[in-house]
Design a protein around this motif. Structure first.
Motif, PDB file in Angstrom:
ATOM      1  N   ALA A 126     -15.665  -1.579   7.647  1.00  0.00           N
ATOM      2  CA  ALA A 126     -14.620  -2.665   8.574  1.00  0.00           C
ATOM      3  C   ALA A 126     -14.363  -1.540   9.610  1.00  0.00           C
ATOM      4  O   ALA A 126     -12.956  -1.740  10.046  1.00  0.00           O
ATOM      5  N   GLY A 127     -14.883  -0.042   9.336  1.00  0.00           N
ATOM      6  CA  GLY A 127     -13.971   0.998  10.059  1.00  0.00           C
ATOM      7  C   GLY A 127     -12.984   1.386   9.096  1.00  0.00           C
ATOM      8  O   GLY A 127     -12.268   1.428   8.307  1.00  0.00           O
ATOM      9  N   GLU A 128     -11.739   2.442  10.004  1.00  0.00           N
ATOM     10  CA  GLU A 128     -10.519   3.293   9.303  1.00  0.00           C
ATOM     11  C   GLU A 128      -9.788   1.801   9.319  1.00  0.00           C
ATOM     12  O   GLU A 128      -9.001   1.146  10.663  1.00  0.00           O
ATOM     13  N   LEU A 129      -9.225   2.507   8.185  1.00  0.00           N
ATOM     14  CA  LEU A 129      -7.882   1.389   7.385  1.00  0.00           C
ATOM     15  C   LEU A 129      -6.532   2.422   6.672  1.00  0.00           C
ATOM     16  O   LEU A 129      -7.071   3.389   5.934  1.00  0.00           O
ATOM     17  N   ARG A 130      -5.908   1.979   7.356  1.00  0.00           N
ATOM     18  CA  ARG A 130      -4.293   2.569   7.158  1.00  0.00           C
ATOM     19  C   ARG A 130      -3.436   1.372   6.932  1.00  0.00           C
ATOM     20  O   ARG A 130      -2.831   0.990   6.816  1.00  0.00           O
ATOM     21  N   PRO A 131      -2.844   2.389   5.647  1.00  0.00           N
ATOM     22  CA  PRO A 131      -1.512   1.546   4.705  1.00  0.00           C
ATOM     23  C   PRO A 131      -0.429   1.045   6.228  1.00  0.00           C
ATOM     24  O   PRO A 131      -0.575   2.145   6.981  1.00  0.00           O
ATOM     25  N   PRO A 132      -0.109   0.125   5.934  1.00  0.00           N
ATOM     26  CA  PRO A 132       1.320   0.098   6.836  1.00  0.00           C
ATOM     27  C   PRO A 132       2.804   0.493   6.508  1.00  0.00           C
ATOM     28  O   PRO A 132       2.494   0.801   5.298  1.00  0.00           O
ATOM     29  N   LYS A 133       3.437   0.558   7.286  1.00  0.00           N
ATOM     30  CA  LYS A 133       4.600   1.026   7.589  1.00  0.00           C
ATOM     31  C   LYS A 133       5.457   0.728   5.676  1.00  0.00           C
ATOM     32  O   LYS A 133       5.913   1.061   4.921  1.00  0.00           O
ATOM     33  N   ASP A 134       4.861  -0.075   5.586  1.00  0.00           N
ATOM     34  CA  ASP A 134       6.053  -1.392   4.580  1.00  0.00           C
ATOM     35  C   ASP A 134       4.776  -1.135   3.048  1.00  0.00           C
ATOM     36  O   ASP A 134       6.185  -1.037   2.137  1.00  0.00           O
ATOM     37  N   PHE A 135       4.129  -0.665   3.066  1.00  0.00           N
ATOM     38  CA  PHE A 135       3.351   0.219   2.040  1.00  0.00           C
ATOM     39  C   PHE A 135       4.284   1.264   1.537  1.00  0.00           C
ATOM     40  O   PHE A 135       4.607   1.509   0.590  1.00  0.00           O
ATOM     41  N   TRP A 136       4.299   2.590   1.974  1.00  0.00           N
ATOM     42  CA  TRP A 136       5.080   3.083   1.772  1.00  0.00           C
ATOM     43  C   TRP A 136       6.615   3.230   1.736  1.00  0.00           C
ATOM     44  O   TRP A 136       7.517   4.361   0.948  1.00  0.00           O
ATOM     45  N   MET A 137       7.183   2.150   1.989  1.00  0.00           N
ATOM     46  CA  MET A 137       8.636   1.426   1.984  1.00  0.00           C
ATOM     47  C   MET A 137       8.993   1.565   0.944  1.00  0.00           C
ATOM     48  O   MET A 137       9.447   1.517  -0.188  1.00  0.00           O
ATOM     49  N   ALA A 138       7.770   0.457   0.587  1.00  0.00           N
ATOM     50  CA  ALA A 138       7.910  -0.020  -1.321  1.00  0.00           C
ATOM     51  C   ALA A 138       7.339   0.394  -2.040  1.00  0.00           C
ATOM     52  O   ALA A 138       8.262   0.813  -3.080  1.00  0.00           O
ATOM     53  N   LEU A 139       6.340   1.882  -1.417  1.00  0.00           N
ATOM     54  CA  LEU A 139       6.325   2.311  -2.107  1.00  0.00           C
ATOM     55  C   LEU A 139       7.434   3.513  -2.993  1.00  0.00           C
ATOM     56  O   LEU A 139       7.588   3.865  -4.116  1.00  0.00           O
ATOM     57  N   VAL A 140       7.876   3.778  -1.914  1.00  0.00           N
ATOM     58  CA  VAL A 140       9.625   4.196  -1.853  1.00  0.00           C
ATOM     59  C   VAL A 140      10.296   4.118  -2.903  1.00  0.00           C
ATOM     60  O   VAL A 140      11.223   4.131  -4.041  1.00  0.00           O
ATOM     61  N   ALA A 141      10.623   2.324  -2.446  1.00  0.00           N
ATOM     62  CA  ALA A 141      11.340   1.720  -3.370  1.00  0.00           C
ATOM     63  C   ALA A 141      11.410   1.690  -4.576  1.00  0.00           C
ATOM     64  O   ALA A 141      11.830   1.679  -5.585  1.00  0.00           O
ATOM     65  N   LEU A 142       9.857   1.666  -4.836  1.00  0.00           N
ATOM     66  CA  LEU A 142       9.195   1.652  -6.790  1.00  0.00           C
ATOM     67  C   LEU A 142       9.309   2.698  -7.690  1.00  0.00           C
ATOM     68  O   LEU A 142       9.918   2.833  -8.621  1.00  0.00           O
ATOM     69  N   VAL A 143       9.309   3.339  -6.320  1.00  0.00           N
ATOM     70  CA  VAL A 143       9.536   5.111  -7.112  1.00  0.00           C
ATOM     71  C   VAL A 143      11.488   4.938  -7.768  1.00  0.00           C
ATOM     72  O   VAL A 143      11.543   5.486  -8.575  1.00  0.00           O
ATOM     73  N   LEU A 144      12.175   4.945  -6.448  1.00  0.00           N
ATOM     74  CA  LEU A 144      13.311   4.994  -6.835  1.00  0.00           C
ATOM     75  C   LEU A 144      13.632   3.935  -7.780  1.00  0.00           C
ATOM     76  O   LEU A 144      15.052   4.247  -9.359  1.00  0.00           O
ATOM     77  N   CYS A 145      13.395   2.739  -8.447  1.00  0.00           N
ATOM     78  CA  CYS A 145      13.422   2.063  -9.919  1.00  0.00           C
ATOM     79  C   CYS A 145      12.460   2.851 -11.323  1.00  0.00           C
ATOM     80  O   CYS A 145      12.561   2.405 -11.997  1.00  0.00           O
ATOM     81  N   VAL A 146      11.515   3.754 -10.911  1.00  0.00           N
ATOM     82  CA  VAL A 146      10.962   3.762 -12.201  1.00  0.00           C
ATOM     83  C   VAL A 146      12.211   4.963 -11.799  1.00  0.00           C
ATOM     84  O   VAL A 146      12.475   5.218 -13.301  1.00  0.00           O
ATOM     85  N   GLY A 147      12.728   5.636 -11.260  1.00  0.00           N
ATOM     86  CA  GLY A 147      13.165   6.894 -11.528  1.00  0.00           C
ATOM     87  C   GLY A 147      14.637   7.180 -12.310  1.00  0.00           C
ATOM     88  O   GLY A 147      15.179   6.866 -12.603  1.00  0.00           O
TER      89      GLY A 147
END
Length: 650
Positions: A126-147
Motif C-alpha cells: 500500500a505504500g507509506e501510511l500515516r495516521p491522520p491528525k484526528d488520530f492524534w487529537m483523539a489519542l490526546v482526548a483518551l489520555v485525558l480520560c484515562v488521567g
C-alpha cells in the motif's frame, strides 16, 4: 483533624461499585466517540449528528466497550488500566479501518480479519501510511480520560472479593453480548437490525465502525431453502438437468488451444474519464485488438482492492452472498475449494496443465492453499519466475513489482514447456506493475504520454500520471504478448481483464472519480446503483491467434463480469462442462453481478438488489436453484454436490 480523617475515609462499598460501573460506561462512550472521530474525521459534523439521529447506536457501542473496560479493570485492579488497554485496542482498530479506507476506499469488515496475519504484507504493497491528525487529537482526548480515571481511582477501587464478582459478571455479560442469541435480543432494543445483510459501506455509515463489525459477526446465518432434504435437492438437480440439457452435446474440435488468462492489476480504459485529454491513445494496443476480439465492459465487485476475492469468484463461481455474513472466501476450510468444480479443474479434466504466475510473493490471499485445490499443478511467484532462465534483456522490475512484460515472457516460456510435454496449457497470470501505491515517484516521474486537465491541480496530475504510466505499460505488455502469439503455431486464446479500477486518491483525500464528478463523495453508501456499477467496472477482451476460436464473434461487444467470464470462456472452448458451470452459464445471461451492494443484469443495467431488478419469475427461480446448490455444498449435507461436478446432462 476530624475533617481530614473524614476525607480519607473511602466511599461506601455500594457507592464504589456504582462509580466503578459509571466510570467504565463513561470511558466506553469516550472510546466510542474517539473511534468515530478517527474514522469520520469530524466530531461536530459527523459524530454529533450520528449520536443525535441514532443515540441507540452510540449507547450500545459504549456498552460493548464499557463491559470490556470493566472486566479488565476488575482483572487488573485499576479501572484506569482497563480503560487504557481498551483505548489502545480501539485506536488500533480505528487506524486499521482508516488505512483500509485510504488504500481501498472501503471500510473494515469482519471478513477482513481473515487477512490479519498478513497485515504487514498488505501495508507493504500500500505504500507509506500515516495516521491522520484526528488520530492524534483523539489519542490526546483518551489520555485525558484515562488521567481522570487515575485521579478518581480512590472512588472506584474495588476490594479483592468485589473484583472477582465484578469480573465474573462482566465476563458473563460480554459472552452474552458477543453471542448470536445475545445480539438478536439486544440489537433490536438499540435499533440495530441483525437480520438484514447490508453492504459494508452502508453498515459502516449507519452503525459506526465497532457496531458494524459486531453486527457482521452475529447476523443471521445462511438459511437453507424451505423444505431442504435429499428429496428436495434431487428435485433441484432434475430441474438443473432440464435447464442445461443442451450442454451435454458440447464438444471441442481440432487441437485443444492454449488458454492464457491475464488479471491485469487495476487496468481499465481511462480514456472514458471526463476532463482528461491525452497526447495520444494510452491503450493503443487494447483498442486495436478489440476489432479482433470479443470485448466489452467487465463488471467487478470492488473498487481499488479485493483481487484475491475476485479470483475466488472467477475461478470457483462463488461470491460472498453464498456464505454467512463476514466470511472471507479466501479462508474457508481447505476442503471447501474442492467441493464445486473449479474452472481450472474443468480444463485439467480435458487434458490441460494448469499453472499460475504472479508478479509478487506468495504471502497474500491464502493462494498456496487454495490454488492447488482448484487444479493448478504449479504456482510461480516473483522469485520463481526469475528462476525460469528464459532470455531477457533489460530490467525485471517496474514500479516496485515485476514488469508485466517480463511476467508475460515467463508465461510464454511455460506455455512452450507444457506444449513440449504434450498437453495444452492453461496459464493464469496476475500482474502487479500497475498495483498501488501510486506515489508520484513510483516510475521515477516517467510518463510516456502527455495528459492535461482543466479541473485537477498539478499536484493531483502528478498522481494521475502514475496511473497513466502503469496502464500504458500494461497495454504495451499486452501488445507484445499478442504479437508473440501471432508467431505461435498452436492455437491460443488470451483472456485479458482488469480486476478493478485503482482507487486513486488525490492530495486532499478525495478520489479522482469524486474530483471529476463521477460520484458525490468517497463513501459508496452515498452512490446510486448506476454510479456503483460505473466505478465498479473495468474492461476486458478475449483474443485468439486463430479467429476461428472466437466462433464468428470477433469484433463484437458483450458485457461480462467476474462471475461470467469463466462460463463465457468454457462455452467458447466447446469442451464438456459440469452441471455447476452449465448452471453458471445460464445465470450469466441475466445476472452479471449479485452482491450485497448492487445487482447488474445481463445487459449491464444496475439495480440496488436482485429483488428490485425486473427479472422474470423463471430467472428468480434459477437464482434460487443456484442458492440451493451452494447451500447444499457449503452448509448442508452435500446431497447433490458430487453430481453437480459431473458433466451436464449426464
Amino acid at each position: 483533624m476530624g475533617k481530614r480523617e473524614q476525607k480519607k475515609n473511602p466511599p461506601r462499598p455500594w457507592v464504589r461499585r456504582c462509580l466503578f460501573a459509571a466510570g467504565a460506561l463513561a470511558m466506553g462512550l469516550a472510546v466510542t466517540v474517539a473511534v468515530q472521530w478517527i474514522v469520520t474525521g469530524s466530531v461536530f459534523q459527523e459524530v454529533w449528528p450520528w449520536f443525535v439521529e441514532s443515540p441507540g447506536y452510540l449507547l450500545l457501542t459504549g456498552l460493548l466497550y464499557g463491559v470490556v473496560i470493566a472486566f479488565l479493570g476488575a482483572a487488573t485492579g485499576s479501572l484506569a488500566a482497563g480503560g487504557a488497554i481498551t483505548a489502545v485496542l480501539a485506536l488500533i482498530l480505528s487506524l486499521v479501518d482508516y488505512f483500509k479506507n485510504a488504500i481501498n476506499g472501503t471500510p473494515l469488515e469482519a471478513a477482513d480479519f481473515g487477512m490479519a496475519g498478513q497485515l504487514g504484507e498488505v501495508a507493504g504493497v500500500a505504500g507509506e501510511l500515516r495516521p491522520p491528525k484526528d488520530f492524534w487529537m483523539a489519542l490526546v482526548a483518551l489520555v485525558l480520560c484515562v488521567g481522570a480515571l487515575v485521579l478518581l481511582r480512590r472512588f472506584t477501587r474495588l476490594q479483592k472479593r468485589e473484583r472477582l464478582g465484578y469480573g465474573a459478571v462482566c465476563l458473563v455479560l460480554g459472552v452474552f453480548l458477543c453471542s448470536g442469541v445475545g445480539a438478536k435480543l439486544v440489537g433490536p432494543v438499540f435499533g440495530v437490525d441483525v437480520y438484514t445483510r447490508t453492504a459494508a459501506s452502508v453498515s459502516h455509515d449507519r452503525y459506526g465502525l465497532t457496531l458494524s463489525l459486531w453486527r457482521d459477526c452475529f447476523l443471521q446465518s445462511m438459511a437453507g431453502p424451505e423444505g431442504y432434504s435429499q428429496a428436495y435437492m434431487e428435485d433441484v438437480l432434475a430441474q438443473i438437468d432440464e435447464l442445461t440439457a443442451d450442454y451435454a452435446a458440447g464438444e471441442g474440435s481440432g487441437e485443444a488451444p492454449n488458454v492464457i488468462m491475464v488479471l491485469s492489476e487495476s487496468f481499465y480504459d481511462l480514456t472514458r474519464l471526463p476532463d482528461l485529454t491525452y497526447e495520444r491513445d494510452p491503450l493503443e494496443n487494447f483498442h486495436a485488438l478489440q476489432s479482433e476480439s470479443i470485448s466489452g465492459t467487465f463488471h467487478s465487485h470492488y473498487l481499488g482492492y479485493g483481487t484475491g476475492y475476485l479470483e475466488m469468484s472467477m475461478l470457483q463461481g462463488i461470491t460472498g452472498l453464498d456464505f454467512n455474513p463476514g466470511t472471507n472466501i479466501c479462508f474457508l476450510t481447505d476442503d471447501s475449494y474442492s467441493r464445486l468444480d473449479a474452472m481450472p479443474w474443468a480444463l485439467v479434466n480435458q487434458g490441460y496443465t494448469a499453472q499460475m504466475l504472479h508478479g509478487y510473493n506468495d504471502s497474500l490471499y491464502n493462494r498456496t492453499i487454495t490454488y492447488p485445490r482448484m487444479g493448478f499443478s504449479k504456482l510461480l511467484f516473483s522469485q520463481d519466475v526469475q528462476q525460469l532462465g528464459f532470455d531477457w534483456k533489460g530490467g525485471m522490475y517496474g514500479g516496485y513489482y515485476l514488469m508485466d512484460s517480463y511476467l508475460f515472457e515467463g508465461v510464454l516460456h511455460q506455455m512452450e514447456e507444457i506444449n513440449a510435454a504434450g498437453s495444452p496449457a492453461f496459464l493464469y497470470a496476475i500482474t502487479m506493475e500497475n498495483h498501488q501505491p501510486f506515489d508520484a515517484e513510483k516510475f521515477n516521474y516517467e510518463c510516456q504520454i502527455g495528459v492535461e486537465s482543466q479541473t485537477l491541480s498539478e499536484e493531483n496530475m502528478a498522481i494521475v500520471r502514475v496511473m497513466l504510466e502503469g496502464i500504458t505499460r500494461a497495454d504495451q505488455a499486452l501488445g507484445a504478448l499478442t504479437d508473440a502469439l501471432r508467431e505461435v503455431e498452436r492455437p491460443t486464446i488470451v483472456v485479458f481483464f482488469g480486476d478493478h479500477r485503482p482507487n486513486l486518491f488525490m492530495t486532499d483525500g478525495d478520489t479522482v472519480y469524486t474530483k471529476l464528478g463521477l460520484c458525490p463523495s468517497n463513501d459508496a453508501a452515498e452512490w446510486t446503483p448506476q454510479q456503483v456499477n460505473d466505478l465498479y467496472s473495468t474492461d476486458y477482451l478475449i483474443w485468439a491467434n486463430d479467429p476461428a476460436l472466437l466462433k464468428g464473434q470477433a469484433g463484437t461487444r458483450q458485457e461480462s463480469s467476474i462471475t461470467a467470464l469463466a462460463p463465457q470462456l468454457l462455452e467458447l472452448l466447446g469442451t464438456p462442462v459440469s452441471r455447476w458451470w452449465a448452471l453458471q452459464n445460464e445465470v450469466r445471461q441475466f445476472s452479471l453481478t449479485n452482491t450485497d451492494l448492487y445487482f447488474v443484469d445481463g445487459e449491464g443495467r444496475a439495480y440496488a438488489s436482485a429483488a428490485e431488478a425486473p427479472l422474470t419469475e423463471e430467472q428468480h427461480h434459477i437464482l434460487e436453484l443456484r442458492s440451493a446448490v451452494t447451500y447444499d455444498a457449503f452448509y448442508g449435507k452435500q446431497y447433490i454436490t458430487a453430481a453437480m461436478n459431473e458433466p451436464a446432462g449426464s
